[in-house]
Motif scaffolding. Structure first.
Motif, PDB file in Angstrom:
ATOM      1  N   THR A  64       0.829  -1.204   0.000  1.00 20.13           N
ATOM      2  CA  THR A  64       0.000   0.000   0.000  1.00 20.13           C
ATOM      3  C   THR A  64       0.864   1.254   0.000  1.00 20.13           C
ATOM      4  OG1 THR A  64      -1.763  -1.152   1.205  1.00 20.13           O
ATOM      5  CG2 THR A  64      -1.794   1.265   1.240  1.00 20.13           C
ATOM      6  N   SER A  65       1.878   1.276   0.846  1.00 19.36           N
ATOM      7  CA  SER A  65       2.776   2.428   0.905  1.00 19.36           C
ATOM      8  C   SER A  65       3.526   2.598  -0.418  1.00 19.36           C
ATOM      9  CB  SER A  65       3.775   2.251   2.056  1.00 19.36           C
ATOM     10  OG  SER A  65       3.110   2.084   3.285  1.00 19.36           O
ATOM     11  N   PHE A  66       3.979   1.494  -0.981  1.00 13.45           N
ATOM     12  CA  PHE A  66       4.711   1.524  -2.250  1.00 13.45           C
ATOM     13  C   PHE A  66       3.850   2.132  -3.355  1.00 13.45           C
ATOM     14  CE2 PHE A  66       6.280  -0.116  -6.229  1.00 13.45           C
ATOM     15  CZ  PHE A  66       7.655  -0.143  -6.077  1.00 13.45           C
ATOM     16  N   VAL A  67       2.605   1.691  -3.440  1.00 16.02           N
ATOM     17  CA  VAL A  67       1.705   2.162  -4.502  1.00 16.02           C
ATOM     18  C   VAL A  67       1.433   3.650  -4.368  1.00 16.02           C
ATOM     19  CG1 VAL A  67      -0.649   2.017  -5.392  1.00 16.02           C
ATOM     20  CG2 VAL A  67       0.629  -0.075  -4.913  1.00 16.02           C
ATOM     21  N   PHE A  68       1.146   4.112  -3.159  1.00 16.97           N
ATOM     22  CA  PHE A  68       0.837   5.529  -2.969  1.00 16.97           C
ATOM     23  C   PHE A  68       2.052   6.405  -3.261  1.00 16.97           C
ATOM     24  CE2 PHE A  68      -3.004   4.184  -0.746  1.00 16.97           C
ATOM     25  CZ  PHE A  68      -3.889   5.184  -1.111  1.00 16.97           C
ATOM     26  N   VAL A  69       3.229   5.999  -2.810  1.00 17.18           N
ATOM     27  CA  VAL A  69       4.434   6.800  -3.070  1.00 17.18           C
ATOM     28  C   VAL A  69       4.724   6.859  -4.562  1.00 17.18           C
ATOM     29  CG1 VAL A  69       6.925   6.949  -2.711  1.00 17.18           C
ATOM     30  CG2 VAL A  69       5.433   6.375  -0.801  1.00 17.18           C
ATOM     31  N   VAL A  70       4.612   5.722  -5.244  1.00 16.05           N
ATOM     32  CA  VAL A  70       4.878   5.707  -6.685  1.00 16.05           C
ATOM     33  C   VAL A  70       3.847   6.535  -7.443  1.00 16.05           C
ATOM     34  CG1 VAL A  70       4.944   4.230  -8.734  1.00 16.05           C
ATOM     35  CG2 VAL A  70       6.112   3.515  -6.648  1.00 16.05           C
ATOM     36  N   PHE A 137      18.054   6.972   0.811  1.00 16.39           N
ATOM     37  CA  PHE A 137      18.791   5.863   0.207  1.00 16.39           C
ATOM     38  C   PHE A 137      19.874   5.354   1.157  1.00 16.39           C
ATOM     39  CE2 PHE A 137      22.484   4.338  -2.153  1.00 16.39           C
ATOM     40  CZ  PHE A 137      21.908   3.363  -2.963  1.00 16.39           C
ATOM     41  N   LEU A 138      20.607   6.282   1.763  1.00 19.45           N
ATOM     42  CA  LEU A 138      21.665   5.881   2.694  1.00 19.45           C
ATOM     43  C   LEU A 138      21.072   5.203   3.926  1.00 19.45           C
ATOM     44  CD1 LEU A 138      23.989   9.033   2.532  1.00 19.45           C
ATOM     45  CD2 LEU A 138      24.307   6.816   1.392  1.00 19.45           C
ATOM     46  N   MET A 139      19.956   5.724   4.415  1.00 18.14           N
ATOM     47  CA  MET A 139      19.324   5.129   5.586  1.00 18.14           C
ATOM     48  C   MET A 139      18.822   3.714   5.286  1.00 18.14           C
ATOM     49  SD  MET A 139      17.237   8.520   6.861  1.00 18.14           S
ATOM     50  CE  MET A 139      16.328   7.626   8.118  1.00 18.14           C
ATOM     51  N   PHE A 142      22.096   1.309   4.744  1.00 18.80           N
ATOM     52  CA  PHE A 142      22.788   0.908   5.970  1.00 18.80           C
ATOM     53  C   PHE A 142      21.860   0.221   6.959  1.00 18.80           C
ATOM     54  CE2 PHE A 142      25.605   4.342   4.423  1.00 18.80           C
ATOM     55  CZ  PHE A 142      26.789   3.610   4.365  1.00 18.80           C
ATOM     56  N   GLY A 143      20.543   0.451   6.814  1.00 14.73           N
ATOM     57  CA  GLY A 143      19.582  -0.244   7.659  1.00 14.73           C
ATOM     58  C   GLY A 143      19.171  -1.592   7.098  1.00 14.73           C
ATOM     59  N   LEU A 144      19.725  -1.945   5.928  1.00 15.20           N
ATOM     60  CA  LEU A 144      19.447  -3.225   5.271  1.00 15.20           C
ATOM     61  C   LEU A 144      17.960  -3.405   4.972  1.00 15.20           C
ATOM     62  CD1 LEU A 144      21.816  -5.571   7.322  1.00 15.20           C
ATOM     63  CD2 LEU A 144      22.283  -4.345   5.200  1.00 15.20           C
ATOM     64  N   LYS A 145      17.299  -2.303   4.648  1.00 16.85           N
ATOM     65  CA  LYS A 145      15.879  -2.344   4.275  1.00 16.85           C
ATOM     66  C   LYS A 145      15.788  -2.354   2.756  1.00 16.85           C
ATOM     67  CE  LYS A 145      14.561   0.197   8.439  1.00 16.85           C
ATOM     68  NZ  LYS A 145      13.906   1.427   8.986  1.00 16.85           N
ATOM     69  N   PHE A 146      16.032  -3.515   2.160  1.00 13.63           N
ATOM     70  CA  PHE A 146      16.210  -3.599   0.713  1.00 13.63           C
ATOM     71  C   PHE A 146      14.914  -3.367  -0.058  1.00 13.63           C
ATOM     72  CE2 PHE A 146      19.674  -6.258   2.462  1.00 13.63           C
ATOM     73  CZ  PHE A 146      20.740  -5.492   2.004  1.00 13.63           C
ATOM     74  N   LYS A 147      13.770  -3.734   0.516  1.00  8.59           N
ATOM     75  CA  LYS A 147      12.528  -3.498  -0.207  1.00  8.59           C
ATOM     76  C   LYS A 147      12.226  -1.994  -0.283  1.00  8.59           C
ATOM     77  CE  LYS A 147       9.576  -4.276   3.876  1.00  8.59           C
ATOM     78  NZ  LYS A 147       8.446  -5.077   4.404  1.00  8.59           N
ATOM     79  N   TRP A 148      12.572  -1.239   0.766  1.00 15.16           N
ATOM     80  CA  TRP A 148      12.409   0.208   0.706  1.00 15.16           C
ATOM     81  C   TRP A 148      13.482   0.844  -0.169  1.00 15.16           C
ATOM     82  CZ3 TRP A 148       8.035   2.164   2.273  1.00 15.16           C
ATOM     83  CH2 TRP A 148       7.301   1.502   3.266  1.00 15.16           C
ATOM     84  N   LEU A 149      14.615   0.174  -0.283  1.00 13.96           N
ATOM     85  CA  LEU A 149      15.686   0.680  -1.131  1.00 13.96           C
ATOM     86  C   LEU A 149      15.235   0.728  -2.589  1.00 13.96           C
ATOM     87  CD1 LEU A 149      18.666   1.589  -0.869  1.00 13.96           C
ATOM     88  CD2 LEU A 149      19.317  -0.751  -1.445  1.00 13.96           C
ATOM     89  N   LEU A 150      14.456  -0.239  -3.015  1.00 20.14           N
ATOM     90  CA  LEU A 150      13.929  -0.240  -4.382  1.00 20.14           C
ATOM     91  C   LEU A 150      13.038   0.974  -4.619  1.00 20.14           C
ATOM     92  CD1 LEU A 150      13.358  -1.552  -7.129  1.00 20.14           C
ATOM     93  CD2 LEU A 150      11.551  -2.899  -6.006  1.00 20.14           C
TER      94      LEU A 150
END
Length: 215
Positions: A64-70, A137-139, A142-150
């Motif tokens: 849901t968050s991904f769709v709204f941000v995009v 991107f840096l957060m 380094f936080g290893l949040k790869f799905k948010w990195l995309l």
């Protein structure tokens, strides 16, 4: 700058460079001649950042968050590329494919008077938002949040595309990005220094002058 052989866009209801002729004369004395365009220039990109930062407060669903941000990023990309750049600073970049199937990038700049307040808002929004996404991107990295990195990489790509395109429009398509960015920073520093030097001293305003609001 576009050459004479560049074809016109099919959706040009108003030819590029003739927007001022369609302007309402009653807006001549206003601080912002395109208030709605200025608002949406900042609204979509600002909303994408706010949703990314606080989406966890309203929903635990990443999709849901991904769709709204995009969605907001896409709306921002289209608005900045096709509307706000053209009306606020008189710049436009686009692409066309010739008869041989070769892709060409066109960077246009019209010689017309630009509202300095709208110009400042345009460039501040265009530059500051990619900085925020760079921090995200840096957060995420380094936080290893790869799905948010995309998601952040998508935001950086869309923001950087408009930033690159308008820098090329403003300083000429023949310059490389490093040279254009250097010239841009130098110009902004010079303008800020001149504003400080030419700014009148802080004398108290006359008592018989009524304050005016921002339109």
């Amino acid at each position: 700058m576009a050459s004479a052989t560049v074809p016109l866009l099919d959706d040009d209801t108003i030819p590029f460079g003739e927007e001022d002729e369609m302007r309402d004369p009653s807006q001549a004395g206003q601080k912002y001649t395109h208030p709605y365009v200025t608002f949406f220039h900042l609204f979509f990109r600002g909303a994408a950042i706010v949703i990314y930062m606080f989406c966890g407060w309203f929903s635990e669903s990443f999709i849901t968050s991904f769709v709204f941000v995009v969605l907001f990023l896409s709306a921002d990309f289209w608005t900045v590329k096709n509307i706000s750049g053209r009306l606020l600073v008189g710049l436009r970049w686009w692409n066309y494919v010739d008869d041989d199937g070769k892709s060409h990038w066109v960077f246009e700049s019209k010689n017309s008077r630009v509202n300095k307040h709208e110009q400042r808002v345009f460039w501040l929004g265009l530059i500051l938002c990619p900085v925020f996404w760079g921090l995200f991107f840096l957060m995420a990295l380094f936080g290893l949040k790869f799905k948010w990195l995309l998601l952040v990489m998508i935001a950086i790509a869309l923001n950087a595309a408009n930033l690159y395109g308008y820098i090329k429009c403003n300083y000429g398509a023949s310059k490389d990005l490093n040279s254009a960015a250097t010239d841009f920073v130098r110009t902004q520093l010079f303008k800020n220094a001149m504003d400080i030097m030419t700014k009148p001293s802080g004398a108290p305003p006359p008592t018989n002058v009524r304050p005016t609001g921002v339109v």
